[in-house]
Motif scaffolding. Structure first.
Motif, PDB file in Angstrom:
ATOM      1  N   LEU A  51       0.912  18.287 -11.014  1.00 42.47           N
ATOM      2  CA  LEU A  51       0.770  19.655 -10.515  1.00 42.47           C
ATOM      3  C   LEU A  51       1.801  20.590 -11.141  1.00 42.47           C
ATOM      4  CD1 LEU A  51       0.051  19.349  -6.683  1.00 42.47           C
ATOM      5  CD2 LEU A  51      -1.514  20.043  -8.488  1.00 42.47           C
ATOM      6  N   MET A  52       3.025  20.115 -11.267  1.00 41.11           N
ATOM      7  CA  MET A  52       4.061  20.945 -11.879  1.00 41.11           C
ATOM      8  C   MET A  52       3.750  21.216 -13.357  1.00 41.11           C
ATOM      9  SD  MET A  52       6.049  21.841  -9.508  1.00 41.11           S
ATOM     10  CE  MET A  52       7.636  22.367 -10.127  1.00 41.11           C
ATOM     11  N   PHE A  53       3.281  20.199 -14.061  1.00 42.56           N
ATOM     12  CA  PHE A  53       2.888  20.358 -15.469  1.00 42.56           C
ATOM     13  C   PHE A  53       1.740  21.363 -15.587  1.00 42.56           C
ATOM     14  CE2 PHE A  53      -0.110  19.020 -18.800  1.00 42.56           C
ATOM     15  CZ  PHE A  53       0.679  19.229 -19.918  1.00 42.56           C
ATOM     16  N   TYR A  54       0.727  21.194 -14.764  1.00 44.16           N
ATOM     17  CA  TYR A  54      -0.458  22.039 -14.783  1.00 44.16           C
ATOM     18  C   TYR A  54      -0.092  23.491 -14.449  1.00 44.16           C
ATOM     19  CZ  TYR A  54      -5.267  23.463 -13.740  1.00 44.16           C
ATOM     20  OH  TYR A  54      -6.477  24.098 -13.728  1.00 44.16           O
ATOM     21  N   ILE A  88       0.840  -1.201   0.000  1.00 42.75           N
ATOM     22  CA  ILE A  88       0.000   0.000   0.000  1.00 42.75           C
ATOM     23  C   ILE A  88       0.875   1.252   0.000  1.00 42.75           C
ATOM     24  CG2 ILE A  88      -1.660   1.333   1.369  1.00 42.75           C
ATOM     25  CD1 ILE A  88      -2.871  -1.354   2.215  1.00 42.75           C
ATOM     26  N   PHE A  89       1.950   1.236   0.772  1.00 42.45           N
ATOM     27  CA  PHE A  89       2.852   2.385   0.822  1.00 42.45           C
ATOM     28  C   PHE A  89       3.502   2.622  -0.549  1.00 42.45           C
ATOM     29  CE2 PHE A  89       7.031   4.350   1.844  1.00 42.45           C
ATOM     30  CZ  PHE A  89       6.543   5.562   2.310  1.00 42.45           C
ATOM     31  N   LEU A  90       3.857   1.555  -1.226  1.00 46.73           N
ATOM     32  CA  LEU A  90       4.435   1.688  -2.572  1.00 46.73           C
ATOM     33  C   LEU A  90       3.433   2.301  -3.545  1.00 46.73           C
ATOM     34  CD1 LEU A  90       6.706  -1.343  -2.963  1.00 46.73           C
ATOM     35  CD2 LEU A  90       7.011   0.763  -4.231  1.00 46.73           C
ATOM     36  N   TYR A  91       2.195   1.841  -3.481  1.00 48.52           N
ATOM     37  CA  TYR A  91       1.147   2.413  -4.334  1.00 48.52           C
ATOM     38  C   TYR A  91       0.951   3.896  -4.006  1.00 48.52           C
ATOM     39  CZ  TYR A  91      -0.163  -2.312  -5.789  1.00 48.52           C
ATOM     40  OH  TYR A  91      -0.163  -3.584  -6.305  1.00 48.52           O
ATOM     41  N   TYR A  92       0.982   4.203  -2.714  1.00 49.78           N
ATOM     42  CA  TYR A  92       0.844   5.589  -2.282  1.00 49.78           C
ATOM     43  C   TYR A  92       1.969   6.441  -2.878  1.00 49.78           C
ATOM     44  CZ  TYR A  92       1.109   9.752   0.570  1.00 49.78           C
ATOM     45  OH  TYR A  92       1.199  11.051   0.971  1.00 49.78           O
ATOM     46  N   LEU A  93       3.198   5.957  -2.794  1.00 48.59           N
ATOM     47  CA  LEU A  93       4.337   6.704  -3.332  1.00 48.59           C
ATOM     48  C   LEU A  93       4.180   6.969  -4.825  1.00 48.59           C
ATOM     49  CD1 LEU A  93       7.443   5.130  -1.556  1.00 48.59           C
ATOM     50  CD2 LEU A  93       6.434   7.382  -1.178  1.00 48.59           C
ATOM     51  N   ILE A  94       3.725   5.967  -5.544  1.00 44.44           N
ATOM     52  CA  ILE A  94       3.521   6.132  -6.989  1.00 44.44           C
ATOM     53  C   ILE A  94       2.456   7.187  -7.264  1.00 44.44           C
ATOM     54  CG2 ILE A  94       2.672   4.992  -9.083  1.00 44.44           C
ATOM     55  CD1 ILE A  94       4.043   2.405  -7.948  1.00 44.44           C
ATOM     56  N   ILE A  95       1.341   7.096  -6.566  1.00 50.78           N
ATOM     57  CA  ILE A  95       0.229   8.018  -6.797  1.00 50.78           C
ATOM     58  C   ILE A  95       0.596   9.448  -6.413  1.00 50.78           C
ATOM     59  CG2 ILE A  95      -2.107   8.631  -6.018  1.00 50.78           C
ATOM     60  CD1 ILE A  95      -2.615   5.553  -5.891  1.00 50.78           C
ATOM     61  N   ILE A  96       1.198   9.640  -5.237  1.00 53.43           N
ATOM     62  CA  ILE A  96       1.515  11.001  -4.785  1.00 53.43           C
ATOM     63  C   ILE A  96       2.580  11.640  -5.675  1.00 53.43           C
ATOM     64  CG2 ILE A  96       3.267  10.437  -3.027  1.00 53.43           C
ATOM     65  CD1 ILE A  96       0.521  13.084  -2.651  1.00 53.43           C
ATOM     66  N   ASN A  97       3.513  10.851  -6.169  1.00 55.92           N
ATOM     67  CA  ASN A  97       4.537  11.418  -7.040  1.00 55.92           C
ATOM     68  C   ASN A  97       4.001  11.719  -8.438  1.00 55.92           C
ATOM     69  OD1 ASN A  97       7.234  11.735  -5.662  1.00 55.92           O
ATOM     70  ND2 ASN A  97       6.570   9.728  -4.937  1.00 55.92           N
ATOM     71  N   LEU A  98       3.106  10.903  -8.937  1.00 58.03           N
ATOM     72  CA  LEU A  98       2.443  11.230 -10.204  1.00 58.03           C
ATOM     73  C   LEU A  98       1.606  12.497 -10.060  1.00 58.03           C
ATOM     74  CD1 LEU A  98       1.359   7.721 -11.534  1.00 58.03           C
ATOM     75  CD2 LEU A  98       3.104   9.244 -12.489  1.00 58.03           C
ATOM     76  N   LEU A 147      11.068  15.982 -10.295  1.00 59.61           N
ATOM     77  CA  LEU A 147      11.065  15.560 -11.694  1.00 59.61           C
ATOM     78  C   LEU A 147      10.328  16.581 -12.558  1.00 59.61           C
ATOM     79  CD1 LEU A 147      11.855  13.394 -13.746  1.00 59.61           C
ATOM     80  CD2 LEU A 147       9.719  12.225 -13.213  1.00 59.61           C
ATOM     81  N   GLY A 148       9.208  17.095 -12.053  1.00 58.86           N
ATOM     82  CA  GLY A 148       8.459  18.126 -12.767  1.00 58.86           C
ATOM     83  C   GLY A 148       9.268  19.401 -12.944  1.00 58.86           C
ATOM     84  N   MET A 149      10.042  19.745 -11.920  1.00 54.37           N
ATOM     85  CA  MET A 149      10.913  20.922 -12.033  1.00 54.37           C
ATOM     86  C   MET A 149      11.881  20.751 -13.196  1.00 54.37           C
ATOM     87  SD  MET A 149      11.887  21.701  -8.041  1.00 54.37           S
ATOM     88  CE  MET A 149      13.208  22.826  -8.474  1.00 54.37           C
ATOM     89  N   GLN A 150      12.443  19.575 -13.312  1.00 54.17           N
ATOM     90  CA  GLN A 150      13.451  19.331 -14.343  1.00 54.17           C
ATOM     91  C   GLN A 150      12.821  19.176 -15.730  1.00 54.17           C
ATOM     92  OE1 GLN A 150      16.589  19.756 -13.321  1.00 54.17           O
ATOM     93  NE2 GLN A 150      15.596  20.081 -11.356  1.00 54.17           N
ATOM     94  N   LEU A 151      11.758  18.404 -15.823  1.00 55.65           N
ATOM     95  CA  LEU A 151      11.125  18.151 -17.127  1.00 55.65           C
ATOM     96  C   LEU A 151      10.509  19.396 -17.737  1.00 55.65           C
ATOM     97  CD1 LEU A 151       9.276  14.745 -16.603  1.00 55.65           C
ATOM     98  CD2 LEU A 151      11.283  15.169 -18.025  1.00 55.65           C
ATOM     99  N   PHE A 152       9.847  20.187 -16.907  1.00 56.03           N
ATOM    100  CA  PHE A 152       9.096  21.335 -17.417  1.00 56.03           C
ATOM    101  C   PHE A 152       9.819  22.662 -17.192  1.00 56.03           C
ATOM    102  CE2 PHE A 152       5.904  18.194 -15.789  1.00 56.03           C
ATOM    103  CZ  PHE A 152       5.697  17.590 -17.010  1.00 56.03           C
ATOM    104  N   ARG A 153      11.035  22.600 -16.655  1.00 58.27           N
ATOM    105  CA  ARG A 153      11.811  23.805 -16.342  1.00 58.27           C
ATOM    106  C   ARG A 153      10.953  24.787 -15.569  1.00 58.27           C
ATOM    107  NH1 ARG A 153      16.573  24.906 -19.110  1.00 58.27           N
ATOM    108  NH2 ARG A 153      17.196  23.280 -20.546  1.00 58.27           N
ATOM    109  N   HIS A 154      10.379  24.301 -14.501  1.00 58.13           N
ATOM    110  CA  HIS A 154       9.434  25.095 -13.720  1.00 58.13           C
ATOM    111  C   HIS A 154       9.943  25.247 -12.296  1.00 58.13           C
ATOM    112  CE1 HIS A 154       5.716  27.022 -12.917  1.00 58.13           C
ATOM    113  NE2 HIS A 154       5.244  26.077 -12.123  1.00 58.13           N
ATOM    114  N   LYS A 155       9.948  26.454 -11.803  1.00 62.11           N
ATOM    115  CA  LYS A 155      10.406  26.809 -10.452  1.00 62.11           C
ATOM    116  C   LYS A 155      11.903  26.566 -10.283  1.00 62.11           C
ATOM    117  CE  LYS A 155       6.212  27.645  -8.817  1.00 62.11           C
ATOM    118  NZ  LYS A 155       5.765  28.977  -8.486  1.00 62.11           N
TER     119      LYS A 155
END
Length: 90
Positions: free
Chosen positions: A18-21, A3-13, A52-60
């Motif tokens: 959020l960074m993309f949006y 369950i913790f692994l699933y949580y980590l996947i979901i929260i990081n996605l 990862l979002g910071m790096q991929l989208f050059r955001h913040k």
């Protein structure tokens, strides 16, 4: 454990989304996601997705509190996870 692994996947996605949006809203000059929300998501083990979002989208990437804060949160989280797994393994 699973369950913790699933949580980590979901929260990081979610953090990545959020960074993309927020980046898209920034480009359009529209209402933005509060920085506090991004840090809250990072704090609840979503720091990898935010980073990862910071790096991929050059955001913040010019904001010092993000450049230093998100990796710092991530290192603390890695330490916590490591300590928890070491206690379980014993």
């Amino acid at each position: 454990m699973k369950i913790f692994l699933y949580y980590l996947i979901i929260i990081n996605l979610y953090g990545l989304f959020l960074m993309f949006y927020d980046k898209n809203k920034s480009r359009k000059g529209q209402w933005r996601i509060p920085e506090a929300r991004l840090f809250i998501v990072a704090t609840v083990f979503g720091s990898a997705g935010i980073f990862l979002g910071m790096q991929l989208f050059r955001h913040k990437t010019k904001h010092l509190k993000f450049i230093l804060g998100i990796p710092a949160i991530g290192f603390v989280q890695l330490f916590i996870i490591f300590k928890c797994f070491m206690n379980i393994a014993q």
